[in-house]
Design an enzyme around this catalytic site. Structure first.
Site, PDB file in Angstrom:
ATOM      1  N   GLU A 290     -41.051  19.836  36.872  1.00  0.00           N
ATOM      2  CA  GLU A 290     -40.154  20.970  36.651  1.00  0.00           C
ATOM      3  C   GLU A 290     -40.839  22.065  35.816  1.00  0.00           C
ATOM      4  OE1 GLU A 290     -35.764  21.716  34.544  1.00  0.00           O
ATOM      5  OE2 GLU A 290     -37.019  20.010  33.990  1.00  0.00           O
ATOM      6  N   LYS A 354     -31.882  25.313  41.420  1.00  0.00           N
ATOM      7  CA  LYS A 354     -31.018  24.359  40.740  1.00  0.00           C
ATOM      8  C   LYS A 354     -29.563  24.823  40.803  1.00  0.00           C
ATOM      9  CE  LYS A 354     -30.809  21.627  36.464  1.00  0.00           C
ATOM     10  NZ  LYS A 354     -31.383  21.419  35.127  1.00  0.00           N
ATOM     11  N   CYS A 407     -34.290  18.085  37.310  1.00  0.00           N
ATOM     12  CA  CYS A 407     -33.964  17.585  35.978  1.00  0.00           C
ATOM     13  C   CYS A 407     -32.702  16.742  36.013  1.00  0.00           C
ATOM     14  CB  CYS A 407     -33.861  18.752  34.994  1.00  0.00           C
ATOM     15  SG  CYS A 407     -33.760  18.238  33.257  1.00  0.00           S
TER      16      CYS A 407
END
Length: 533
Positions: A290, A354, A407
């Protein structure tokens, strides 16, 4: 046991609340990196006896009982979450000069909020409390409801749900494939609380027998499912893809230093260019963690050229990046926490942003209200990302695709969409370097592993500081690079999932288990009222 139970039930005031806090803290030992699931037997046995002391008298005022039950659950949850989540404060110490003021909020404030759900759990349980084995069913129902609500209320934060403590190893993970995290949580609380029956109450034999049966089924199903796992995987067929995971071990303070950006980028490239491990096949896909690219990649065409120089023909790079997007005249650009797929020509051929951002880490909820109240320090927290409206699959050359989980998106089992059925693997990229050498990275890894079991897909997990791993659809490690290690791992995955239950089926089973607990608790409660009349 009866004498000990009696003494605990008679506790009052501060000793009662202190023991509830301690019981919750003991339960945190069931979580990674300890994984001592037996700690929950102690934890929930103590909670049942404490609940007996506050709800056992039929002459007590109902409001007094409810208040006492809620406070017990809240203290239990506060102890559990402080002991299990204290490491969140480490992220604020990376840039302590600006954010150390928020340390108490992370270490105590968030646990205090999450404990409200456990207070609700014991309050709900008190409505169906009795002197029989049904009271542990009531407690299981209460915690199942609380954990389910915790997964989505105020954006949700189901980190360290009780069910994870019952699934520390692949043998014990397989029940999650059928019941899901929350179904396992319900039955786990029933089993963990069962020893309390030895000290007090009616229906000891049937309660202990049912708990023993559930535990044996949990272990037996896991053994049965794993016994055929290797043959099932070998016969699955499909395209074999060799994946390289790059774990660069970049200290978070370096990532925040503008002068280190070029060096960090070259370190990722150098690891990517290493020859195949053990003389194996060259990687088809290289994965960076990430936000591994320390600048806006599309603003640096030379960086895309460098990537093309390192990649061989046919290879692709899957990298965590920050993506920028113009927001219109006079408005600042929007930034997204994203993943790019880059081919050997240096072209971005696929991308995904995301969807579920971290509150106060990647965005500030209710920012306008906080600004009006003058809480500008909170608004200055690092991040400033925009959430994508929907998830996009990552498409690779040849038509293969990955399901992206950036994440902590990996901790939300019910948010994985039906699109997962069209993919060949889950891809979780993360940067747990914020949390240092604490339990955090280990807890995160366990939760990501469970998503592989639930979806019947392999998991590709790239982490900056670890734990990077390839996990098979049964939660077993194929290859892994431990925490705080620098290097790469090469592993091969197939493109075909194993037979599995879908998300809707798991949710149906969860509610079926919840209904069963209510029936057991209500039946025991009815018998209790009959005996006291």
């Amino acid at each position: 046991m009866e004498r000990l139970a009696g003494r605990i039930m008679l506790l009052w005031g501060f000793p009662r609340l202190a023991l509830a806090f301690l019981a919750g803290a003991i339960g945190a030992l069931a979580l990674p990196p300890f994984g001592f699931f037996g700690a929950f037997f102690v934890s929930f046995t103590l909670l049942v006896w404490l609940m007996d002391g506050s709800t056992g008298s039929p002459d007590g005022g109902i409001l007094v009982k409810f208040r006492s039950s809620f406070l017990l659950g809240w203290m239990f949850g506060f102890g559990y979450f402080v002991a299990g989540l204290w490491w969140l404060g480490n992220a604020l110490l990376v840039d302590a000069e600006d954010f150390a003021w928020a340390l108490p909020l992370a270490v105590f404030g968030l646990p205090a909020y999450l404990a409200l759900f456990y207070g609700l759990a014991t309050l709900v349980a008190s409505l169906l409390w009795s002197d029989g084995f049904g009271r542990i069913a009531a407690l299981a129902f209460g915690f199942g409801l609380a954990e389910w609500l915790r997964s989505f209320v105020l954006t949700g934060f189901p980190w360290n749900a009780i069910g994870y403590g019952a699934m520390p190893i692949p043998l014990m993970m397989q029940s999650g494939a059928v019941l899901g995290l929350f179904g396992v949580t319900v039955l786990s609380v029933f089993v963990f609380a069962a020893p309390a029956l030895i000290g007090t109450g009616k229906g000891i034999r049937i309660g202990l027998a049912l708990a023993a049966l559930l535990l044996c089924a949990h272990l037996g199903f896991g053994a049965w499912r794993l016994s055929g796992a290797d043959s099932l995987l070998s016969s699955a067929g499909g395209t074999q893809t060799t994946v390289r995971l790059v774990q660069p071990l970049i200290d978070q303070s370096r990532k925040l230093d503008d002068t280190e950006r070029a060096t960090i980028f070259e370190e990722h490239l150098a690891l990517s260019a290493l020859p195949p491990q053990d003389g194996g096949k060259r990687p088809d896909v290289i994965v960076w963690p990430e936000t591994s690219v320390p600048f806006i990649l599309t603003d640096n065409p030379d960086a895309l050229t460098r990537i093309a120089d390192v990649l061989q023909d046919g290879q692709v790079l899957v990298a965590g990046v920050v993506r920028s997007e113009a927001a219109g005249p006079g408005s600042p650009p929007r930034f997204y926490n994203s993943i790019y797929v880059i081919d050997s020509q240096g072209q971005i051929i696929s991308a995904s942003d995301k969807v579920h951002l971290v509150p106060y880490g990647e965005y500030v909820p209710y920012e306008d209200i906080l600004r009006y109240l003058g809480v500008t320090d909170a608004i200055a927290m690092p991040g400033g990302f925009t959430a994508a409206p929907a998830l996009s699959l990552l498409t690779l050359p040849g038509g293969q695709s990955f399901y992206p989980l950036i994440c902590y998106e990996a901790i939300f089992p019910n948010e994985i969409t039906d699109d997962v059925e069209r993919t060949s693997a889950l891809l979780n990229v993360t940067n747990d370097g914020w949390f240092g050498a604490t339990p955090g990275p280990y807890q995160h890894f366990l939760q990501a592993r469970l998503r592989a079991v639930e979806t019947g897909l392999p998991l590709i997990r790239g982490a900056n500081t670890g734990i990077s791993a390839v996990v098979d659809p049964f939660g077993r490690l194929t290859k892994a690079l431990g925490y705080n290690q620098k290097g790469v791992i090469d592993s091969t995955i197939g493109s075909t999932s194993v037979p599995h239950w879908n998300n809707q089926e798991r949710q149906n089973y969860f509610w079926l288990v919840m209904a069963s607990m209510v029936l057991i608790a209500a039946g025991s409660r009815a018998g209790f009222k009959f005996r006291t009349n």
